[in-house]
Design a protein around this motif. Structure first.
Motif, PDB file in Angstrom:
ATOM      1  N   ARG A 119       0.709  -1.337   0.029  1.00  0.00           N
ATOM      2  CA  ARG A 119       0.204  -0.012  -0.217  1.00  0.00           C
ATOM      3  C   ARG A 119       0.827   1.294  -0.071  1.00  0.00           C
ATOM      4  O   ARG A 119       0.329   2.518  -0.413  1.00  0.00           O
ATOM      5  CB  ARG A 119      -1.006   0.211   1.034  1.00  0.00           C
ATOM      6  CG  ARG A 119      -0.619   0.070   2.557  1.00  0.00           C
ATOM      7  CD  ARG A 119      -1.627   0.092   3.564  1.00  0.00           C
ATOM      8  NE  ARG A 119      -2.204  -1.061   3.754  1.00  0.00           N
ATOM      9  CZ  ARG A 119      -3.445  -1.408   3.586  1.00  0.00           C
ATOM     10  NH1 ARG A 119      -4.315  -0.337   3.432  1.00  0.00           N
ATOM     11  NH2 ARG A 119      -4.105  -2.589   3.621  1.00  0.00           N
ATOM     12  N   ASP A 133       0.400   3.193  -3.343  1.00  0.00           N
ATOM     13  CA  ASP A 133      -0.720   3.702  -3.730  1.00  0.00           C
ATOM     14  C   ASP A 133      -0.670   4.883  -3.753  1.00  0.00           C
ATOM     15  O   ASP A 133      -0.997   5.762  -3.116  1.00  0.00           O
ATOM     16  CB  ASP A 133      -1.882   3.170  -2.666  1.00  0.00           C
ATOM     17  CG  ASP A 133      -3.354   3.582  -3.091  1.00  0.00           C
ATOM     18  OD1 ASP A 133      -3.362   3.954  -4.447  1.00  0.00           O
ATOM     19  OD2 ASP A 133      -4.023   3.921  -2.235  1.00  0.00           O
ATOM     20  N   ASN A 150      -1.194   8.417  -6.570  1.00  0.00           N
ATOM     21  CA  ASN A 150      -1.993   8.630  -7.755  1.00  0.00           C
ATOM     22  C   ASN A 150      -1.159   8.504  -9.032  1.00  0.00           C
ATOM     23  O   ASN A 150      -1.445   8.116  -9.981  1.00  0.00           O
ATOM     24  CB  ASN A 150      -2.610  10.050  -7.864  1.00  0.00           C
ATOM     25  CG  ASN A 150      -3.854  10.189  -6.851  1.00  0.00           C
ATOM     26  OD1 ASN A 150      -4.536   9.307  -6.551  1.00  0.00           O
ATOM     27  ND2 ASN A 150      -3.984  11.429  -6.257  1.00  0.00           N
ATOM     28  N   SER A 206      -5.390  -0.373  -1.262  1.00  0.00           N
ATOM     29  CA  SER A 206      -5.424   0.986  -1.206  1.00  0.00           C
ATOM     30  C   SER A 206      -5.094   1.554   0.275  1.00  0.00           C
ATOM     31  O   SER A 206      -5.226   0.954   1.198  1.00  0.00           O
ATOM     32  CB  SER A 206      -7.308   1.591  -1.098  1.00  0.00           C
ATOM     33  OG  SER A 206      -7.463   1.181  -2.425  1.00  0.00           O
ATOM     34  N   ARG A 207      -4.473   2.917   0.189  1.00  0.00           N
ATOM     35  CA  ARG A 207      -4.064   3.594   1.571  1.00  0.00           C
ATOM     36  C   ARG A 207      -5.522   3.871   2.258  1.00  0.00           C
ATOM     37  O   ARG A 207      -6.312   3.829   1.794  1.00  0.00           O
ATOM     38  CB  ARG A 207      -3.169   4.534   1.438  1.00  0.00           C
ATOM     39  CG  ARG A 207      -1.601   4.215   0.700  1.00  0.00           C
ATOM     40  CD  ARG A 207      -1.061   5.351   0.483  1.00  0.00           C
ATOM     41  NE  ARG A 207      -0.937   6.176   1.341  1.00  0.00           N
ATOM     42  CZ  ARG A 207      -0.357   7.406   0.958  1.00  0.00           C
ATOM     43  NH1 ARG A 207       0.391   7.734  -0.273  1.00  0.00           N
ATOM     44  NH2 ARG A 207       0.074   8.519   1.866  1.00  0.00           N
ATOM     45  N   LYS A 208      -5.259   3.676   3.683  1.00  0.00           N
ATOM     46  CA  LYS A 208      -6.251   4.067   4.407  1.00  0.00           C
ATOM     47  C   LYS A 208      -6.978   5.438   4.304  1.00  0.00           C
ATOM     48  O   LYS A 208      -8.148   5.390   4.609  1.00  0.00           O
ATOM     49  CB  LYS A 208      -5.897   3.929   5.716  1.00  0.00           C
ATOM     50  CG  LYS A 208      -5.582   2.220   6.238  1.00  0.00           C
ATOM     51  CD  LYS A 208      -5.036   2.272   7.695  1.00  0.00           C
ATOM     52  CE  LYS A 208      -4.447   0.873   7.709  1.00  0.00           C
ATOM     53  NZ  LYS A 208      -5.331  -0.264   7.941  1.00  0.00           N
ATOM     54  N   HIS A 209      -6.306   6.328   3.834  1.00  0.00           N
ATOM     55  CA  HIS A 209      -7.067   7.823   3.590  1.00  0.00           C
ATOM     56  C   HIS A 209      -7.955   7.659   2.271  1.00  0.00           C
ATOM     57  O   HIS A 209      -8.577   8.717   2.124  1.00  0.00           O
ATOM     58  CB  HIS A 209      -6.016   8.924   3.659  1.00  0.00           C
ATOM     59  CG  HIS A 209      -5.328   8.737   2.118  1.00  0.00           C
ATOM     60  ND1 HIS A 209      -4.322   8.250   2.020  1.00  0.00           N
ATOM     61  CD2 HIS A 209      -5.619   9.822   1.232  1.00  0.00           C
ATOM     62  CE1 HIS A 209      -3.802   8.323   0.658  1.00  0.00           C
ATOM     63  NE2 HIS A 209      -4.539   9.125   0.347  1.00  0.00           N
ATOM     64  N   ARG A 210      -7.820   6.656   1.357  1.00  0.00           N
ATOM     65  CA  ARG A 210      -8.641   6.766   0.110  1.00  0.00           C
ATOM     66  C   ARG A 210      -9.978   6.694   0.562  1.00  0.00           C
ATOM     67  O   ARG A 210     -10.507   5.773   1.235  1.00  0.00           O
ATOM     68  CB  ARG A 210      -8.440   5.387  -0.735  1.00  0.00           C
ATOM     69  CG  ARG A 210      -6.765   5.748  -1.096  1.00  0.00           C
ATOM     70  CD  ARG A 210      -6.949   6.265  -2.375  1.00  0.00           C
ATOM     71  NE  ARG A 210      -5.704   6.166  -3.313  1.00  0.00           N
ATOM     72  CZ  ARG A 210      -5.005   6.938  -4.168  1.00  0.00           C
ATOM     73  NH1 ARG A 210      -6.006   8.239  -4.680  1.00  0.00           N
ATOM     74  NH2 ARG A 210      -3.998   7.021  -4.652  1.00  0.00           N
ATOM     75  N   LYS A 211     -11.003   7.536   0.052  1.00  0.00           N
ATOM     76  CA  LYS A 211     -12.261   7.493   0.185  1.00  0.00           C
ATOM     77  C   LYS A 211     -12.926   6.329  -0.667  1.00  0.00           C
ATOM     78  O   LYS A 211     -13.918   5.607  -0.245  1.00  0.00           O
ATOM     79  CB  LYS A 211     -12.858   8.733  -0.306  1.00  0.00           C
ATOM     80  CG  LYS A 211     -12.811   9.991   0.474  1.00  0.00           C
ATOM     81  CD  LYS A 211     -13.326  11.335  -0.092  1.00  0.00           C
ATOM     82  CE  LYS A 211     -12.979  12.175   0.516  1.00  0.00           C
ATOM     83  NZ  LYS A 211     -13.554  13.744   0.346  1.00  0.00           N
ATOM     84  N   VAL A 212     -12.429   6.001  -1.913  1.00  0.00           N
ATOM     85  CA  VAL A 212     -12.937   4.710  -2.714  1.00  0.00           C
ATOM     86  C   VAL A 212     -11.828   3.816  -2.274  1.00  0.00           C
ATOM     87  O   VAL A 212     -10.776   3.992  -2.851  1.00  0.00           O
ATOM     88  CB  VAL A 212     -13.123   4.900  -4.076  1.00  0.00           C
ATOM     89  CG1 VAL A 212     -13.576   3.843  -4.817  1.00  0.00           C
ATOM     90  CG2 VAL A 212     -14.354   6.175  -3.906  1.00  0.00           C
ATOM     91  N   GLN A 213     -11.958   2.645  -1.985  1.00  0.00           N
ATOM     92  CA  GLN A 213     -11.086   1.343  -1.353  1.00  0.00           C
ATOM     93  C   GLN A 213     -11.372   0.443  -2.634  1.00  0.00           C
ATOM     94  O   GLN A 213     -12.121   0.171  -2.813  1.00  0.00           O
ATOM     95  CB  GLN A 213     -11.422   0.900  -0.007  1.00  0.00           C
ATOM     96  CG  GLN A 213     -11.360   1.697   0.946  1.00  0.00           C
ATOM     97  CD  GLN A 213      -9.650   2.162   1.548  1.00  0.00           C
ATOM     98  OE1 GLN A 213      -9.032   1.179   1.537  1.00  0.00           O
ATOM     99  NE2 GLN A 213      -9.178   3.046   1.659  1.00  0.00           N
ATOM    100  N   ARG A 214      -9.929   0.260  -3.176  1.00  0.00           N
ATOM    101  CA  ARG A 214      -9.986  -0.769  -4.321  1.00  0.00           C
ATOM    102  C   ARG A 214      -9.987  -2.077  -3.525  1.00  0.00           C
ATOM    103  O   ARG A 214      -9.658  -2.226  -2.693  1.00  0.00           O
ATOM    104  CB  ARG A 214      -8.889  -0.582  -5.221  1.00  0.00           C
ATOM    105  CG  ARG A 214      -8.795   0.357  -5.979  1.00  0.00           C
ATOM    106  CD  ARG A 214      -7.472   0.459  -7.040  1.00  0.00           C
ATOM    107  NE  ARG A 214      -6.411   0.423  -6.215  1.00  0.00           N
ATOM    108  CZ  ARG A 214      -5.666   1.432  -5.639  1.00  0.00           C
ATOM    109  NH1 ARG A 214      -6.185   2.623  -5.485  1.00  0.00           N
ATOM    110  NH2 ARG A 214      -4.683   1.133  -5.002  1.00  0.00           N
TER     111      ARG A 214
END
Length: 74
Positions: free
Chosen positions: A41, A44, A46, A63-71
């Motif tokens: 992660r 991850d 952009n 996905s890193r924990k701060h992502r609003k949309v987790q892959r």
């Protein structure tokens, strides 16, 4: 690494530098078309995800924990 567990490229970095900076530079120099890029992660970012997508490769990077949309990643 390739299918036989051979390193495709290896670079050592200073302990204070973040791996994703060198990782992005390494991906720029590689032909990733049709390949799968597997990373932890910490990669991850952009710019890394865009580079992988632009080269028509598949990213298997949690996905890193701060992502609003987790892959989803297995």
């Amino acid at each position: 690494m390739d299918a036989l567990d051979n390193s495709l490229r290896l670079e050592l970095t200073a302990g204070k530098s973040h791996d994703c900076v060198k990782g992005y530079e390494m991906l720029q120099d590689m032909d990733l078309a049709g390949m799968t890029v597997i990373a932890d992660r910490g990669y991850d970012m952009n710019n890394i995800m865009e580079r992988i997508e632009k080269q028509q490769a598949i990213a298997v990077i949690p996905s890193r924990k701060h992502r609003k949309v987790q892959r989803k990643c297995d």
